[in-house]
Scaffold this motif. Structure first.
Motif, PDB file in Angstrom:
ATOM      1  N   ILE A  37      10.484  29.702 -17.844  1.00 26.44           N
ATOM      2  CA  ILE A  37      10.560  28.264 -18.108  1.00 26.44           C
ATOM      3  C   ILE A  37      11.887  27.700 -17.598  1.00 26.44           C
ATOM      4  O   ILE A  37      11.942  26.612 -17.011  1.00 26.44           O
ATOM      5  CB  ILE A  37      10.392  27.985 -19.612  1.00 26.44           C
ATOM      6  N   THR A  38      12.966  28.454 -17.795  1.00 24.11           N
ATOM      7  CA  THR A  38      14.281  28.010 -17.338  1.00 24.11           C
ATOM      8  C   THR A  38      14.310  27.839 -15.828  1.00 24.11           C
ATOM      9  O   THR A  38      14.881  26.887 -15.301  1.00 24.11           O
ATOM     10  CB  THR A  38      15.364  29.010 -17.777  1.00 24.11           C
ATOM     11  N   SER A  59      26.001  32.218 -23.039  1.00 20.08           N
ATOM     12  CA  SER A  59      24.839  33.009 -22.641  1.00 20.08           C
ATOM     13  C   SER A  59      24.676  34.269 -23.483  1.00 20.08           C
ATOM     14  O   SER A  59      23.599  34.864 -23.512  1.00 20.08           O
ATOM     15  CB  SER A  59      24.952  33.400 -21.167  1.00 20.08           C
ATOM     16  N   CYS A  60      25.738  34.673 -24.194  1.00 23.47           N
ATOM     17  CA  CYS A  60      25.682  35.896 -25.006  1.00 23.47           C
ATOM     18  C   CYS A  60      25.401  35.615 -26.482  1.00 23.47           C
ATOM     19  O   CYS A  60      25.156  36.562 -27.241  1.00 23.47           O
ATOM     20  CB  CYS A  60      27.001  36.661 -24.890  1.00 23.47           C
ATOM     21  N   LEU A  61      25.454  34.349 -26.893  1.00 23.61           N
ATOM     22  CA  LEU A  61      25.329  34.033 -28.320  1.00 23.61           C
ATOM     23  C   LEU A  61      23.998  34.487 -28.929  1.00 23.61           C
ATOM     24  O   LEU A  61      23.993  35.078 -30.021  1.00 23.61           O
ATOM     25  CB  LEU A  61      25.531  32.532 -28.542  1.00 23.61           C
ATOM     26  N   ILE A  71      20.799  28.095 -22.073  1.00 22.72           N
ATOM     27  CA  ILE A  71      20.148  27.574 -20.866  1.00 22.72           C
ATOM     28  C   ILE A  71      21.032  26.548 -20.176  1.00 22.72           C
ATOM     29  O   ILE A  71      21.196  26.557 -18.950  1.00 22.72           O
ATOM     30  CB  ILE A  71      18.777  26.972 -21.218  1.00 22.72           C
ATOM     31  N   HIS A  72      21.646  25.645 -20.960  1.00 23.85           N
ATOM     32  CA  HIS A  72      22.529  24.640 -20.379  1.00 23.85           C
ATOM     33  C   HIS A  72      23.738  25.297 -19.713  1.00 23.85           C
ATOM     34  O   HIS A  72      24.190  24.848 -18.643  1.00 23.85           O
ATOM     35  CB  HIS A  72      22.993  23.662 -21.457  1.00 23.85           C
ATOM     36  N   SER A  73      24.261  26.356 -20.340  1.00 22.60           N
ATOM     37  CA  SER A  73      25.392  27.065 -19.748  1.00 22.60           C
ATOM     38  C   SER A  73      24.997  27.718 -18.427  1.00 22.60           C
ATOM     39  O   SER A  73      25.757  27.672 -17.453  1.00 22.60           O
ATOM     40  CB  SER A  73      25.910  28.126 -20.725  1.00 22.60           C
ATOM     41  N   MET A  74      23.807  28.304 -18.374  1.00 21.26           N
ATOM     42  CA  MET A  74      23.330  28.921 -17.141  1.00 21.26           C
ATOM     43  C   MET A  74      23.157  27.891 -16.040  1.00 21.26           C
ATOM     44  O   MET A  74      23.526  28.124 -14.881  1.00 21.26           O
ATOM     45  CB  MET A  74      22.010  29.651 -17.397  1.00 21.26           C
ATOM     46  N   GLN A  75      22.606  26.733 -16.384  1.00 21.42           N
ATOM     47  CA  GLN A  75      22.412  25.679 -15.388  1.00 21.42           C
ATOM     48  C   GLN A  75      23.748  25.159 -14.869  1.00 21.42           C
ATOM     49  O   GLN A  75      23.909  24.906 -13.675  1.00 21.42           O
ATOM     50  CB  GLN A  75      21.593  24.537 -16.001  1.00 21.42           C
ATOM     51  N   MET A  99      25.442  35.981 -12.910  1.00 18.79           N
ATOM     52  CA  MET A  99      26.417  37.066 -12.948  1.00 18.79           C
ATOM     53  C   MET A  99      26.665  37.603 -11.544  1.00 18.79           C
ATOM     54  O   MET A  99      25.852  37.446 -10.646  1.00 18.79           O
ATOM     55  CB  MET A  99      25.921  38.203 -13.858  1.00 18.79           C
ATOM     56  N   ASP A 100      27.807  38.280 -11.375  1.00 15.08           N
ATOM     57  CA  ASP A 100      28.063  38.890 -10.088  1.00 15.08           C
ATOM     58  C   ASP A 100      27.241  40.164  -9.957  1.00 15.08           C
ATOM     59  O   ASP A 100      26.609  40.636 -10.909  1.00 15.08           O
ATOM     60  CB  ASP A 100      29.557  39.183  -9.908  1.00 15.08           C
ATOM     61  N   LYS A 101      27.253  40.753  -8.767  1.00 13.23           N
ATOM     62  CA  LYS A 101      26.390  41.891  -8.490  1.00 13.23           C
ATOM     63  C   LYS A 101      26.727  43.097  -9.354  1.00 13.23           C
ATOM     64  O   LYS A 101      25.832  43.834  -9.782  1.00 13.23           O
ATOM     65  CB  LYS A 101      26.488  42.257  -7.008  1.00 13.23           C
ATOM     66  N   THR A 102      28.015  43.310  -9.632  1.00 16.84           N
ATOM     67  CA  THR A 102      28.420  44.475 -10.425  1.00 16.84           C
ATOM     68  C   THR A 102      27.886  44.381 -11.843  1.00 16.84           C
ATOM     69  O   THR A 102      27.302  45.338 -12.380  1.00 16.84           O
ATOM     70  CB  THR A 102      29.948  44.596 -10.442  1.00 16.84           C
ATOM     71  N   GLN A 103      28.073  43.231 -12.497  1.00 17.01           N
ATOM     72  CA  GLN A 103      27.594  43.049 -13.861  1.00 17.01           C
ATOM     73  C   GLN A 103      26.074  43.125 -13.922  1.00 17.01           C
ATOM     74  O   GLN A 103      25.514  43.725 -14.841  1.00 17.01           O
ATOM     75  CB  GLN A 103      28.072  41.705 -14.408  1.00 17.01           C
ATOM     76  N   ARG A 104      25.419  42.530 -12.949  1.00 14.70           N
ATOM     77  CA  ARG A 104      23.955  42.532 -12.946  1.00 14.70           C
ATOM     78  C   ARG A 104      23.414  43.945 -12.767  1.00 14.70           C
ATOM     79  O   ARG A 104      22.458  44.340 -13.429  1.00 14.70           O
ATOM     80  CB  ARG A 104      23.448  41.615 -11.834  1.00 14.70           C
ATOM     81  N   THR A 105      24.029  44.716 -11.867  1.00 15.47           N
ATOM     82  CA  THR A 105      23.593  46.093 -11.651  1.00 15.47           C
ATOM     83  C   THR A 105      23.785  46.922 -12.911  1.00 15.47           C
ATOM     84  O   THR A 105      22.926  47.729 -13.280  1.00 15.47           O
ATOM     85  CB  THR A 105      24.378  46.719 -10.484  1.00 15.47           C
TER      86      THR A 105
END
Length: 274
Positions: A216-217, A98-100, A53-57, A173-179
């Protein structure tokens, strides 16, 4: 319980013991024991989840600077990656955080697969009066999800929960990874069809946990402000517009010339002579 993946054998024993404890001591059915096991795994992974969560923020807060770097070195991939890595180090950002939680769940997921595969032969004989159904939806948690019509409802729940969790946890994430992550759950359905129903229950439960975590995040995520973002040494400077020269004291400022039609000058009419 022997498996081709001998490295996972130390995990299979504790998983089986936990399932038996939830069933014997707590009094849960085998299916609900899998749900409880899933929740326990997610609680154990909470420290990694907090780092996620901290990494995402942090990624969200520095996103404008990262996009500026990517735009600046868009024609030089190697240089772009080098500058991004330096930017991560300077701002103490760990993109892998975020992947851990997912990485640590993979051994548990595979081990539970083998536990359920040999469940009826190695565990269930010790509990002859127990059943393997779940919510009258899944008749047998050890059977493949495609073996019963109700299993397809469970698969639909898996696809929906996986998509929602991906939408909530892939905002940086960018659009490609998210898609790609949004397409994978649908493409993976053909593999999940052959998984034991109990394993799909585990997957759905962890997806629902992720959905709640994402909601929650988003509430805890700091709102964007109009204050300028703190720049680092890797952030490209904005090009400033050239300052207009001010007229010197006592001089008359020349009016701005229009770039359109030529200026018309009115001529005075001559008075007629008497």
């Amino acid at each position: 319980m022997m498996t081709p993946l001998f490295l996972l054998e130390p995990i299979e024993g504790p998983l089986t013991s936990l399932l038996e404890w939830f069933h014997n001591t707590v009094g849960l059915s085998w299916a609900w024991s899998i749900v409880a096991l899933t929740l326990l795994v997610r609680v154990v992974l909470l420290p990694l989840t907090v780092r996620q969560i901290h990494s995402m923020q942090s990624m969200q807060a520095h996103m404008p600077e990262m996009k500026a770097l990517q735009q600046r070195y868009k024609d030089d991939k190697q240089k772009r990656n080098e500058e991004l890595m330096k930017f991560y180090r300077e701002n103490k950002i760990n993109p892998a955080a975020s992947c851990l939680p997912i990485l640590f769940q993979i051994p548990v997921f595979i081990s539970l697969f083998f536990v359920l595969k040999g469940f009826e032969k190695e565990v269930l004989p010790n509990y002859p009066d127990s059943d393997l159904h779940w919510l009258n939806l899944v008749p047998n948690i050890t059977d493949p999800a495609s073996s019963h019509w109700s299993g397809y409802l469970l698969l639909a729940l898996y696809a929906i929960s996986q998509t929602l969790s991906t939408l909530l946890m892939s905002q940086t994430m960018d659009k490609t990874q998210r898609t790609l992550l949004l397409i994978l759950p649908i493409a993976f359905l053909f593999v999940v069809l052959n998984f034991p129903s109990g394993l799909v229950i585990y997957w759905v439960t962890t997806n629902l946990w992720t959905v709640g975590q994402g909601l929650i995040t988003r509430r805890l995520m700091p709102k964007k402000t109009t204050e300028p973002v703190k720049r680092s040494s890797r952030t490209p400077a904005k090009q400033e517009e050239p300052a207009k020269a001010e007229p010197a004291a006592g001089s008359v400022a020349k009016p701005a010339q229009s770039s359109g039609q030529p200026r018309r000058v009115k001529r005075k009419k001559k008075r007629a002579r008497r």
